[in-house]
Scaffold this active site. Structure first.
Site, PDB file in Angstrom:
ATOM      1  N   CYS A  44      23.073  59.383  24.472  1.00 20.38           N
ATOM      2  CA  CYS A  44      21.814  59.262  25.016  1.00 20.38           C
ATOM      3  C   CYS A  44      20.752  59.270  23.882  1.00 20.38           C
ATOM      4  CB  CYS A  44      21.439  60.215  26.239  1.00 20.38           C
ATOM      5  SG  CYS A  44      19.759  59.997  26.731  1.00 20.38           S
ATOM      6  N   HIS A  62      23.456  55.643  34.301  1.00 17.88           N
ATOM      7  CA  HIS A  62      22.836  56.495  33.467  1.00 17.88           C
ATOM      8  C   HIS A  62      21.346  56.403  33.469  1.00 17.88           C
ATOM      9  CE1 HIS A  62      22.920  58.320  29.173  1.00 17.88           C
ATOM     10  NE2 HIS A  62      21.591  57.755  29.173  1.00 17.88           N
ATOM     11  N   GLU A  63      20.849  55.154  33.608  1.00 14.68           N
ATOM     12  CA  GLU A  63      19.521  54.794  33.380  1.00 14.68           C
ATOM     13  C   GLU A  63      18.835  55.222  34.797  1.00 14.68           C
ATOM     14  OE1 GLU A  63      18.382  54.424  30.539  1.00 14.68           O
ATOM     15  OE2 GLU A  63      20.446  53.613  29.902  1.00 14.68           O
ATOM     16  N   HIS A  84      18.073  58.865  34.710  1.00 19.18           N
ATOM     17  CA  HIS A  84      16.788  59.094  33.943  1.00 19.18           C
ATOM     18  C   HIS A  84      15.640  59.364  34.993  1.00 19.18           C
ATOM     19  CE1 HIS A  84      17.817  59.916  30.012  1.00 19.18           C
ATOM     20  NE2 HIS A  84      18.518  58.583  29.758  1.00 19.18           N
TER      21      HIS A  84
HETATM   22  C1  SB9 Z   1      26.488  55.136  26.581  1.00 18.23           C
HETATM   23  N1  SB9 Z   1      25.268  54.766  26.376  1.00 18.23           N
HETATM   24  C2  SB9 Z   1      24.343  54.757  27.463  1.00 18.23           C
HETATM   25  C3  SB9 Z   1      24.828  55.069  28.694  1.00 18.23           C
HETATM   26  C4  SB9 Z   1      25.973  55.023  29.065  1.00 18.23           C
HETATM   27  C5  SB9 Z   1      26.919  55.397  27.995  1.00 18.23           C
HETATM   28  C6  SB9 Z   1      27.468  55.157  25.440  1.00 18.23           C
HETATM   29  C7  SB9 Z   1      22.984  54.301  27.113  1.00 18.23           C
HETATM   30  C8  SB9 Z   1      22.323  55.292  25.951  1.00 18.23           C
HETATM   31  C9  SB9 Z   1      20.922  55.022  25.572  1.00 18.23           C
HETATM   32  N2  SB9 Z   1      20.106  55.861  26.702  1.00 18.23           N
HETATM   33  O1  SB9 Z   1      19.980  57.171  26.372  1.00 18.23           O
HETATM   34  C10 SB9 Z   1      19.820  55.218  27.845  1.00 18.23           C
HETATM   35  O2  SB9 Z   1      19.100  55.879  28.686  1.00 18.23           O
HETATM   36 NI    NI Z   2      19.773  58.015  28.243  1.00 17.08          NI
END
Ligand code: SB9
Ligand code: NI
Length: 182
Positions: free
Chosen positions: A110, A153-154, A157
């Site tokens: 991240c 993942h996003e 957040h």
């Molecule tokens: C990997 N990278 C991300 C999500 C899932 C897996 C290897 C994004 C990284 C960037 N980031 O922090 C976005 O929020």
């Molecule tokens: Ni992230």
């Protein structure tokens, strides 16, 4: 241009807040921010530019990582050498997700977590995301594998969740033999 230091670190409590729904039309400032996010993510995945501007490679970014408490995300996905698909989703929502779970073999990273974190982050292998484009038009995206992981993942957040929250701290590799790695 965005700089790596513009991205909030996990110590910043804003990353633990729930971002707010966006109303349309988007402000010029939000449109500009989206452009900067896409630019950062694209450049960060081009070795030469990442080196030159000291960018940490990343596929996705949520507005809250820049301290903007609004529900929008951008993803720049390299589909083949030097070819990128760009996703901009306002008020994104996961409307369906597969039972099948996968995880990134080498662990997730991240842009807001500046330390090495080991362990498995179980994610749905496929998700359908609904939301709006920059013009306020409804969109639906079906994502699988790596792209599906980044969407989850996003969107995490936007809800104040970091990938580290999903790791079993007593047994970080608990799900190794249950879920599929990519
Ligand atoms: C990997 N990278 C991300 C999500 C899932 C897996 C290897 C994004 C990284 C960037 N980031 O922090 C976005 O929020
Ligand atoms: Ni992230």
């Amino acid at each position: 241009m965005l700089k790596t230091k513009d991205i909030l670190d996990e110590k910043n409590k804003l990353l633990r807040t729930i971002s707010e729904e966006v109303t349309f039309p988007l402000s010029d400032k939000d449109k500009k921010t989206i452009d900067l996010m896409v630019e950062y993510l694209t450049n960060s995945q081009i070795d030469e530019l990442a080196g030159k501007y000291n960018l940490r490679p990343g596929m996705g970014m949520a507005a809250i990582q820049l301290g903007i408490k609004k529900r929008y995300i951008t993803i720049v996905h390299e589909v083949e050498e030097g070819v990128f698909d760009t996703y901009i989703v306002i008020n994104p929502k996961i409307v369906s997700s597969s039972e099948e779970k996968i995880y990134v073999e080498d662990g997730e990273g991240c842009l807001s977590v500046n330390r090495e974190v080991i362990g498995i982050v179980p994610r749905s292998a496929r998700v359908t995301v609904e939301g709006f484009d920059i013009d306020g038009k409804k969109i639906r995206i079906r994502a699988r594998e790596e792209l599906a992981i980044v969407f989850q993942h996003e969107i995490d957040h936007l809800n104040g969740i970091l990938f580290t929250d999903h790791i079993d701290s007593k047994n970080p590799f608990k799900y190794q033999n249950i879920y599929r790695s990519i």
